[in-house]
Motif scaffolding. Structure first.
Motif, PDB file in Angstrom:
ATOM      1  N   UNK A 110      28.193  47.224  38.128  1.00  0.00           N
ATOM      2  CA  UNK A 110      29.058  47.001  36.970  1.00  0.00           C
ATOM      3  C   UNK A 110      29.996  48.195  36.846  1.00  0.00           C
ATOM      4  N   UNK A 111      31.284  47.965  37.043  1.00  0.00           N
ATOM      5  CA  UNK A 111      32.285  49.019  36.938  1.00  0.00           C
ATOM      6  C   UNK A 111      32.919  48.983  35.544  1.00  0.00           C
ATOM      7  N   UNK A 112      33.203  50.144  35.002  1.00  0.00           N
ATOM      8  CA  UNK A 112      33.844  50.227  33.690  1.00  0.00           C
ATOM      9  C   UNK A 112      35.216  50.867  33.824  1.00  0.00           C
TER      10      UNK A 112
ATOM     11  N   UNK B 235      34.374  45.553  33.799  1.00  0.00           N
ATOM     12  CA  UNK B 235      34.506  45.477  32.349  1.00  0.00           C
ATOM     13  C   UNK B 235      35.323  46.674  31.875  1.00  0.00           C
ATOM     14  N   UNK B 236      35.651  46.680  30.603  1.00  0.00           N
ATOM     15  CA  UNK B 236      36.422  47.794  30.045  1.00  0.00           C
ATOM     16  C   UNK B 236      36.897  47.449  28.652  1.00  0.00           C
ATOM     17  N   UNK B 237      37.195  48.462  27.881  1.00  0.00           N
ATOM     18  CA  UNK B 237      37.722  48.254  26.534  1.00  0.00           C
ATOM     19  C   UNK B 237      39.041  47.491  26.613  1.00  0.00           C
ATOM     20  N   UNK B 238      39.296  46.642  25.635  1.00  0.00           N
ATOM     21  CA  UNK B 238      40.547  45.905  25.605  1.00  0.00           C
ATOM     22  C   UNK B 238      41.755  46.819  25.696  1.00  0.00           C
TER      23      UNK B 238
ATOM     24  N   UNK C 267      28.983  52.243  26.672  1.00  0.00           N
ATOM     25  CA  UNK C 267      28.681  51.088  27.517  1.00  0.00           C
ATOM     26  C   UNK C 267      27.748  51.439  28.651  1.00  0.00           C
ATOM     27  N   UNK C 268      27.952  52.597  29.265  1.00  0.00           N
ATOM     28  CA  UNK C 268      27.076  53.037  30.351  1.00  0.00           C
ATOM     29  C   UNK C 268      25.656  53.240  29.841  1.00  0.00           C
TER      30      UNK C 268
ATOM     31  N   UNK D 131      20.548  47.585  33.995  1.00  0.00           N
ATOM     32  CA  UNK D 131      21.595  46.926  34.769  1.00  0.00           C
ATOM     33  C   UNK D 131      22.329  47.986  35.596  1.00  0.00           C
ATOM     34  N   UNK D 132      22.652  47.684  36.838  1.00  0.00           N
ATOM     35  CA  UNK D 132      23.203  48.704  37.747  1.00  0.00           C
ATOM     36  C   UNK D 132      24.652  49.058  37.450  1.00  0.00           C
ATOM     37  N   UNK D 133      24.888  50.313  37.141  1.00  0.00           N
ATOM     38  CA  UNK D 133      26.239  50.794  36.857  1.00  0.00           C
ATOM     39  C   UNK D 133      26.869  51.284  38.155  1.00  0.00           C
ATOM     40  N   UNK D 134      28.134  50.923  38.381  1.00  0.00           N
ATOM     41  CA  UNK D 134      28.818  51.310  39.598  1.00  0.00           C
ATOM     42  C   UNK D 134      29.744  52.487  39.379  1.00  0.00           C
ATOM     43  N   UNK D 135      31.052  52.241  39.352  1.00  0.00           N
ATOM     44  CA  UNK D 135      32.051  53.289  39.219  1.00  0.00           C
ATOM     45  C   UNK D 135      32.683  53.285  37.828  1.00  0.00           C
TER      46      UNK D 135
END
Length: 341
Positions: free
Chosen positions: A187-189, A8-11, A204-205, A213-217
Motif C-alpha cells: 500500500x503506497x501513500x 492511496x493519499x489525501x484528497x 495512515x501508515x 496491512x503491508x505498507x510500501x512506499x
C-alpha cells in the motif's frame, strides 16, 4: 516488488495520477499491468484521454519496450452479480435480482459487502492465470480510496469474515485477506511536502501497520524545484538588501534600488517554502519507509506528462525488477499474452 500495489493519499495529492504513472512504469519492457479504479470517478479515463471505462478490462496504453497497461473500472453492482454467478450459478436470476433492487439492499444492509466485492475483483485479477499457468498480469495497480478510509476499505474483509463464519462469503473474504496481508501486496501513500498531507500520511501508515496491512512506499508528488542555491537561500533569509543593491548596480542593472525590495520578497518566500519542505521531508524520513519523488508538472497532467512521470519512477528504481522467487519474469517484447482481457 509486490504484484498488487494499492495507491492511496489525501484528497488533492494526485493519487490517481501517481497510480497511472506507476502502472506505466511497471509495464516497461514487456510487462503487463492492470490499473483498477474503485470510486466511480472515471479519473483514469480522463488521464489517458479515453472514453469512460466500462466494466471490462481494456488496453489503454503501451509502455516503452512493448509493455501494456490495461484498465478496469470496478462497479460494485456488476461485481456482486459476478460473485453470485460464480458461487450460485444464478444466471438470469441474477439479472432479476438487479431489477428487484436486491443489489442495493445487499450493499446497504451490509456496507462491508461492497468493499469485499471491490477488493475481491482486484484480488481475482492478481491471482488469475492463463492456460499456460502464467499470471495474466504482472502487476495490478489499484487507485484506492483516500488515506482516511484506506485501512477500513482494505480491512473490511476481516469484519465480513467475522460475521459470516462459514460459506462462500466467508471463504471469499478469507481469500481476499490472504492476498491483502501477504508480500504480494503493498500500500503506497501519496503526499505533498505540506504539513496536513504529511500528517495524514503518518496517521495512515500507523493505521495500516496496526491492521497488519503491508505498507510500501511514500510517494512525494508535485515537488517544486529549488530555484536558489544554498548561499542564495541564506542571503534571502537574512537582511542583505544593501549588499544585493550594490551587486545589481555593479552588474549594470539600472534602477536597481527599485528592484531590490520585490526581489528580496520573492526570494524570502522561496526560502521560507524550502525551509518548510525540509521540515516535512524530515518527518517523512522518520517514518522509515522508502520514498519516491515526482515533480510538479507546470502545465497540468497530460498524457505526455504521464509518460514523463513514469520515467521519473523508473529513474528512481521503480519497475526495474526482473524476476522474483516465484519465477515470474517480464514478458519481453512479443511474448505470449494471457487470456481474460
Amino acid at each position: 516488488m509486490s504484484r498488487f500495489q494499492v495507491v492511496s493519499g489525501k484528497g488533492g495529492t494526485g493519487k490517481t495520477t501517481v497510480a497511472a504513472a506507476l502502472a506505466l512504469a511497471l509495464a516497461t519492457e514487456g510487462r503487463r499491468t492492470l490499473l483498477v479504479e474503485v470510486e466511480g470517478r472515471q479519473g483514469i479515463a480522463q488521464l489517458f484521454e479515453s472514453e469512460a471505462l466500462p466494466y471490462e478490462e481494456r488496453r489503454i496504453a503501451v509502455a516503452p519496450g512493448g509493455g501494456e497497461v490495461h484498465a478496469l473500472a470496478i462497479d460494485a453492482e456488476r461485481a456482486l452479480l459476478d460473485y453470485l454467478q460464480m458461487f450460485y450459478k444464478l444466471g438470469s436470476a441474477g439479472r432479476a435480482l438487479k431489477k428487484l433492487g436486491a443489489i442495493d439492499f445487499a450493499t446497504t444492509i451490509a456496507p462491508g459487502v461492497r468493499d469485499v466485492l471491490l477488493t475481491g475483483k482486484a484480488c481475482e485479477a492478481v491471482r488469475r492465470k492463463d492456460k499456460q499457468g502464467r499470471f495474466v498480469y504482472d502487476y495490478v495497480i489499484m487507485d484506492a480510496p483516500p488515506t482516511g478510509r484506506i485501512t477500513r476499505f482494505l480491512n473490511v474483509n476481516d469484519e465480513v469474515a467475522g460475521l459470516a463464519r462459514i460459506g462462500p462469503i466467508h471463504n471469499q473474504a478469507q481469500a481476499v485477506m490472504r492476498v491483502l496481508k501477504s508480500p504480494e501486496t503493498a500500500v503506497h501513500l501519496v503526499t505533498l511536502l505540506e504539513e496536513m498531507p504529511v500528517q495524514e500520511t503518518a496517521d495512515g501508515i500507523a493505521e495500516l501497520r496496526a491492521a497488519e496491512l503491508p505498507v510500501g512506499r511514500i510517494v512525494v508528488n508535485m515537488v517544486r524545484p529549488h530555484l536558489l542555491d544554498e548561499d542564495a537561500l541564506r542571503t534571502a533569509s537574512g537582511n542583505r538588501r544593501k549588499e544585493l543593491a550594490k551587486t545589481l548596480t555593479r552588474a549594470g542593472v539600472t534602477g536597481s534600488a527599485g528592484l531590490v525590495r520585490p526581489l528580496l520578497e520573492q526570494a524570502a518566500e522561496h526560502a521560507q517554502r524550502v525551509g518548510l519542505e525540509r521540515e516535512q521531508r524530515a518527518v517523512l524520513a522518520g517514518l522509515g519507509l522508502p520514498t519516491a519523488e515526482l515533480p510538479l508538472m507546470g502545465e497540468g497532467v497530460s498524457l505526455a506528462a504521464l509518460y514523463e512521470l513514469a520515467e521519473e519512477f523508473r529513474k528512481q528504481g521503480v519497475g526495474d525488477e526482473t524476476a522474483d522467487e516465484a519465477g515470474r519474469t517480464p514478458r519481453g517484447r512479443g511474448a505470449g499474452r494471457g487470456v481474460g482481457s
